[in-house]
Design a protein around this motif. Structure first.
Motif, PDB file in Angstrom:
ATOM      1  N   ASP A 298       2.372   7.311  10.310  1.00 56.92           N
ATOM      2  CA  ASP A 298       3.605   6.531  10.130  1.00 56.92           C
ATOM      3  C   ASP A 298       3.352   5.059  10.440  1.00 56.92           C
ATOM      4  O   ASP A 298       3.873   4.171   9.757  1.00 56.92           O
ATOM      5  CB  ASP A 298       4.711   7.067  11.048  1.00 56.92           C
ATOM      6  N   GLU A 299       2.568   4.811  11.476  1.00 53.65           N
ATOM      7  CA  GLU A 299       2.255   3.425  11.844  1.00 53.65           C
ATOM      8  C   GLU A 299       1.464   2.738  10.733  1.00 53.65           C
ATOM      9  O   GLU A 299       1.719   1.572  10.409  1.00 53.65           O
ATOM     10  CB  GLU A 299       1.453   3.413  13.151  1.00 53.65           C
ATOM     11  N   ILE A 300       0.520   3.451  10.133  1.00 48.80           N
ATOM     12  CA  ILE A 300      -0.260   2.887   9.032  1.00 48.80           C
ATOM     13  C   ILE A 300       0.647   2.559   7.855  1.00 48.80           C
ATOM     14  O   ILE A 300       0.549   1.488   7.245  1.00 48.80           O
ATOM     15  CB  ILE A 300      -1.371   3.858   8.595  1.00 48.80           C
ATOM     16  N   ASP A 301       1.537   3.494   7.528  1.00 48.99           N
ATOM     17  CA  ASP A 301       2.460   3.258   6.410  1.00 48.99           C
ATOM     18  C   ASP A 301       3.318   2.022   6.676  1.00 48.99           C
ATOM     19  O   ASP A 301       3.535   1.205   5.768  1.00 48.99           O
ATOM     20  CB  ASP A 301       3.355   4.484   6.201  1.00 48.99           C
ATOM     21  N   ALA A 302       3.801   1.893   7.915  1.00 48.79           N
ATOM     22  CA  ALA A 302       4.627   0.737   8.264  1.00 48.79           C
ATOM     23  C   ALA A 302       3.823  -0.561   8.163  1.00 48.79           C
ATOM     24  O   ALA A 302       4.317  -1.576   7.654  1.00 48.79           O
ATOM     25  CB  ALA A 302       5.193   0.900   9.675  1.00 48.79           C
ATOM     26  N   LEU A 303       2.572  -0.524   8.630  1.00 52.59           N
ATOM     27  CA  LEU A 303       1.714  -1.715   8.562  1.00 52.59           C
ATOM     28  C   LEU A 303       1.409  -2.085   7.114  1.00 52.59           C
ATOM     29  O   LEU A 303       1.362  -3.270   6.769  1.00 52.59           O
ATOM     30  CB  LEU A 303       0.421  -1.472   9.328  1.00 52.59           C
ATOM     31  N   LYS A 304       1.198  -1.085   6.282  1.00 54.83           N
ATOM     32  CA  LYS A 304       0.908  -1.360   4.873  1.00 54.83           C
ATOM     33  C   LYS A 304       2.114  -2.008   4.185  1.00 54.83           C
ATOM     34  O   LYS A 304       1.959  -2.929   3.386  1.00 54.83           O
ATOM     35  CB  LYS A 304       0.514  -0.073   4.156  1.00 54.83           C
ATOM     36  N   ILE A 305       3.300  -1.515   4.508  1.00 61.78           N
ATOM     37  CA  ILE A 305       4.516  -2.108   3.942  1.00 61.78           C
ATOM     38  C   ILE A 305       4.650  -3.554   4.411  1.00 61.78           C
ATOM     39  O   ILE A 305       4.962  -4.455   3.629  1.00 61.78           O
ATOM     40  CB  ILE A 305       5.754  -1.286   4.352  1.00 61.78           C
ATOM     41  N   GLU A 306       4.392  -3.767   5.702  1.00 59.53           N
ATOM     42  CA  GLU A 306       4.454  -5.123   6.254  1.00 59.53           C
ATOM     43  C   GLU A 306       3.426  -6.023   5.578  1.00 59.53           C
ATOM     44  O   GLU A 306       3.709  -7.181   5.247  1.00 59.53           O
ATOM     45  CB  GLU A 306       4.212  -5.074   7.763  1.00 59.53           C
ATOM     46  N   LEU A 307       2.237  -5.481   5.342  1.00 58.84           N
ATOM     47  CA  LEU A 307       1.177  -6.249   4.697  1.00 58.84           C
ATOM     48  C   LEU A 307       1.579  -6.628   3.276  1.00 58.84           C
ATOM     49  O   LEU A 307       1.377  -7.764   2.837  1.00 58.84           O
ATOM     50  CB  LEU A 307      -0.111  -5.428   4.685  1.00 58.84           C
ATOM     51  N   GLN A 308       2.165  -5.666   2.567  1.00 63.94           N
ATOM     52  CA  GLN A 308       2.606  -5.939   1.195  1.00 63.94           C
ATOM     53  C   GLN A 308       3.684  -7.017   1.157  1.00 63.94           C
ATOM     54  O   GLN A 308       3.684  -7.889   0.282  1.00 63.94           O
ATOM     55  CB  GLN A 308       3.128  -4.646   0.564  1.00 63.94           C
ATOM     56  N   LYS A 309       4.600  -6.971   2.122  1.00 63.73           N
ATOM     57  CA  LYS A 309       5.657  -7.979   2.201  1.00 63.73           C
ATOM     58  C   LYS A 309       5.061  -9.358   2.438  1.00 63.73           C
ATOM     59  O   LYS A 309       5.474 -10.348   1.826  1.00 63.73           O
ATOM     60  CB  LYS A 309       6.636  -7.635   3.320  1.00 63.73           C
ATOM     61  N   LYS A 310       4.083  -9.414   3.333  1.00 65.09           N
ATOM     62  CA  LYS A 310       3.474 -10.707   3.640  1.00 65.09           C
ATOM     63  C   LYS A 310       2.664 -11.232   2.453  1.00 65.09           C
ATOM     64  O   LYS A 310       2.634 -12.437   2.211  1.00 65.09           O
ATOM     65  CB  LYS A 310       2.592 -10.567   4.888  1.00 65.09           C
ATOM     66  N   GLU A 311       2.022 -10.333   1.741  1.00 63.86           N
ATOM     67  CA  GLU A 311       1.294 -10.745   0.541  1.00 63.86           C
ATOM     68  C   GLU A 311       2.255 -11.330  -0.492  1.00 63.86           C
ATOM     69  O   GLU A 311       1.991 -12.381  -1.096  1.00 63.86           O
ATOM     70  CB  GLU A 311       0.545  -9.548  -0.058  1.00 63.86           C
ATOM     71  N   GLN A 312       3.393 -10.638  -0.693  1.00 67.17           N
ATOM     72  CA  GLN A 312       4.380 -11.129  -1.650  1.00 67.17           C
ATOM     73  C   GLN A 312       4.957 -12.461  -1.194  1.00 67.17           C
ATOM     74  O   GLN A 312       5.187 -13.373  -1.984  1.00 67.17           O
ATOM     75  CB  GLN A 312       5.505 -10.088  -1.804  1.00 67.17           C
ATOM     76  N   GLN A 313       5.173 -12.548   0.106  1.00 70.46           N
ATOM     77  CA  GLN A 313       5.704 -13.788   0.663  1.00 70.46           C
ATOM     78  C   GLN A 313       4.736 -14.942   0.423  1.00 70.46           C
ATOM     79  O   GLN A 313       5.139 -16.052   0.071  1.00 70.46           O
ATOM     80  CB  GLN A 313       5.926 -13.575   2.162  1.00 70.46           C
ATOM     81  N   LYS A 314       3.457 -14.663   0.602  1.00 68.71           N
ATOM     82  CA  LYS A 314       2.445 -15.697   0.390  1.00 68.71           C
ATOM     83  C   LYS A 314       2.422 -16.155  -1.064  1.00 68.71           C
ATOM     84  O   LYS A 314       2.336 -17.351  -1.360  1.00 68.71           O
ATOM     85  CB  LYS A 314       1.065 -15.156   0.788  1.00 68.71           C
ATOM     86  N   LEU A 315       2.518 -15.199  -1.973  1.00 73.25           N
ATOM     87  CA  LEU A 315       2.526 -15.547  -3.395  1.00 73.25           C
ATOM     88  C   LEU A 315       3.744 -16.400  -3.740  1.00 73.25           C
ATOM     89  O   LEU A 315       3.662 -17.341  -4.536  1.00 73.25           O
ATOM     90  CB  LEU A 315       2.521 -14.272  -4.247  1.00 73.25           C
ATOM     91  N   THR A 316       4.868 -16.049  -3.144  1.00 75.80           N
ATOM     92  CA  THR A 316       6.094 -16.823  -3.391  1.00 75.80           C
ATOM     93  C   THR A 316       5.944 -18.253  -2.893  1.00 75.80           C
ATOM     94  O   THR A 316       6.325 -19.219  -3.577  1.00 75.80           O
ATOM     95  CB  THR A 316       7.286 -16.155  -2.686  1.00 75.80           C
ATOM     96  N   GLU A 317       5.373 -18.409  -1.705  1.00 72.32           N
ATOM     97  CA  GLU A 317       5.184 -19.735  -1.148  1.00 72.32           C
ATOM     98  C   GLU A 317       4.208 -20.563  -1.990  1.00 72.32           C
ATOM     99  O   GLU A 317       4.387 -21.772  -2.156  1.00 72.32           O
ATOM    100  CB  GLU A 317       4.672 -19.631   0.286  1.00 72.32           C
TER     101      GLU A 317
END
Length: 386
Positions: A206-225
């Motif tokens: 569950d922790e890995i899944d949560a971290l992966k989701i967080e990582l994906q959000k940050k990646e998308q955020q970076k692309l947006t910026e």
């Protein structure tokens, strides 16, 4: 002609001066200055945004490393589970074998009882109810007496051997039954540990899944910026970067040098460690921040030159028990997780403790609220005294 040119030049200069001095001229000059200021502000914001993006990228790297640690821990923990399951099967097979041995011995005892019974019946006409003494007294003459005496002596010797074998088998049965009970007790403990491992594996997944989701959000955020930066002229500073600041706990100091070593030993692993069953008991695990809860506690105390057991069953009986109201930094605290006293950590004071938690690895947690408040069982053991 010259006078006319001079007059025209003067008039032109006067006109230009009049335009510059007019409200329109002032507005254009102010707009130009405002544009320059705005461009300067945008440049500053772009620089700040670049710094924030670098911070996001650093966080992405950290998350990726943590995911890698967790994934490796799951592989190792699954291997441990398979080893434990094999041990369960071996123990169950051993118990079945012992049960069969007990059955075989009991059958031998029953057969021996039948032999003794038939021997007595062969000598005692009354069906074997008399004693050896009665058999001798029942002789018809001296010759019969001597014959019976010889037969009784033989029978007595044979029966003594049978009795000895009988007692040896009874002792063997008792020993085998004790072994069965011990194996059953071990099996119960192993199965309980296995259930705890499986639960913690699911938590780590569950922790890995949560971290992966967080990582994906940050990646998308970076692309947006990045897209916003590419449109600098339209940039209005509307981007939103989540603060990367993390809560910091100040671990108190103790007047006892050994206690200070124990409570600070794990600080370097906070944020870059992982929970592994049986971890913290060899140089590789320690170097790579791989600990289970009791392994971490034992390692931390070892840094202060204090040897303690590396298992909760040992630790819960180590030192002196004190009430939680008297707990102080360096004491160890226990939690009823998958079993009684299934989790252990080092108390820091103020309701905080440090330990190797199944989701986060080594981290500081609060035992006065949330999950750990529910699981804390009040057991506090003091290993180091002032």
């Amino acid at each position: 002609m010259k006078k006319q040119l001079l007059t025209l030049g003067a008039t032109t200069l006067l006109g230009i001066g009049t335009i510059l001095a007019s409200p329109i001229g002032k507005a254009e000059a102010e707009n130009s200055k405002n544009n320059q200021d705005q461009q300067s502000d945008i440049s500053k914001e772009i620089s700040q945004k670049n710094a924030e993006i670098l911070q996001v990228q650093d966080e992405m790297i950290r998350l990726a490393e943590q995911i890698k640690r967790l994934e490796q821990a799951i592989i190792d923990n699954n291997n441990k589970i398979m080893e434990t399951e094999t041990k369960v099967k071996e123990t169950e097979a051993s118990i079945a074998f012992l049960h069969q041995e007990v059955t075989n011995i009991n059958e031998k005892i029953e057969k021996r009882n039948e032999i003794i019974k038939r021997r007595a019946q062969s000598l005692q006409a009354s069906g074997g109810k008399e004693s050896y003494f009665d058999v001798l007294l029942g002789s018809e003459n001296f010759s019969d007496f001597v014959g019976r005496l010889s037969a009784v002596a033989t029978m007595v010797q044979a029966d003594q051997d049978l009795v000895k074998q009988h007692e040896a088998d009874r002792t063997a049965v008792q020993q085998k039954q004790s072994e069965v009970e011990l194996k059953l007790s071990e099996l119960k403990v192993i199965k309980t540990e296995l259930e705890g491992m499986q639960t913690q594996i699911l938590e780590q997944k569950d922790e890995i899944d949560a971290l992966k989701i967080e990582l994906q959000k940050k990646e998308q955020q970076k692309l947006t910026e990045k897209a916003i930066l590419q449109q600098q002229g339209e940039y209005q500073g509307t981007g939103n970067i989540t603060s990367m600041a993390t809560s910091a706990y100040l671990i108190p100091e103790s007047s006892n040098k050994a206690i200070n070593i124990v409570i600070h030993a794990g600080e370097k692993y906070i944020g870059n460690s992982v929970y592994v069953f049986g971890g913290g008991r060899n140089a590789y695990d320690v170097a790579n921040g791989r600990f289970d809860c009791s392994g971490f506690v034992a390692w931390a105390f070892e840094q202060a030159g204090v040897k303690v057991g590396a298992y909760t069953e040992m630790l819960k009986n180590t030192g002196t028990r004190v009430p939680f109201s008297e707990a102080r930094p360096g004491d160890i605290v226990f939690f009823d997780t998958y079993k009684i006293d299934g989790h252990v950590g080092i108390y820091l004071g103020g309701g905080l403790f440090i330990g190797s938690q199944s989701k986060t690895g080594i981290a500081i947690a609060d035992l006065t609220k949330g999950y750990y408040a529910e699981k804390f069982n009040g057991r506090v053991m003091r290993i180091i005294n002032d």
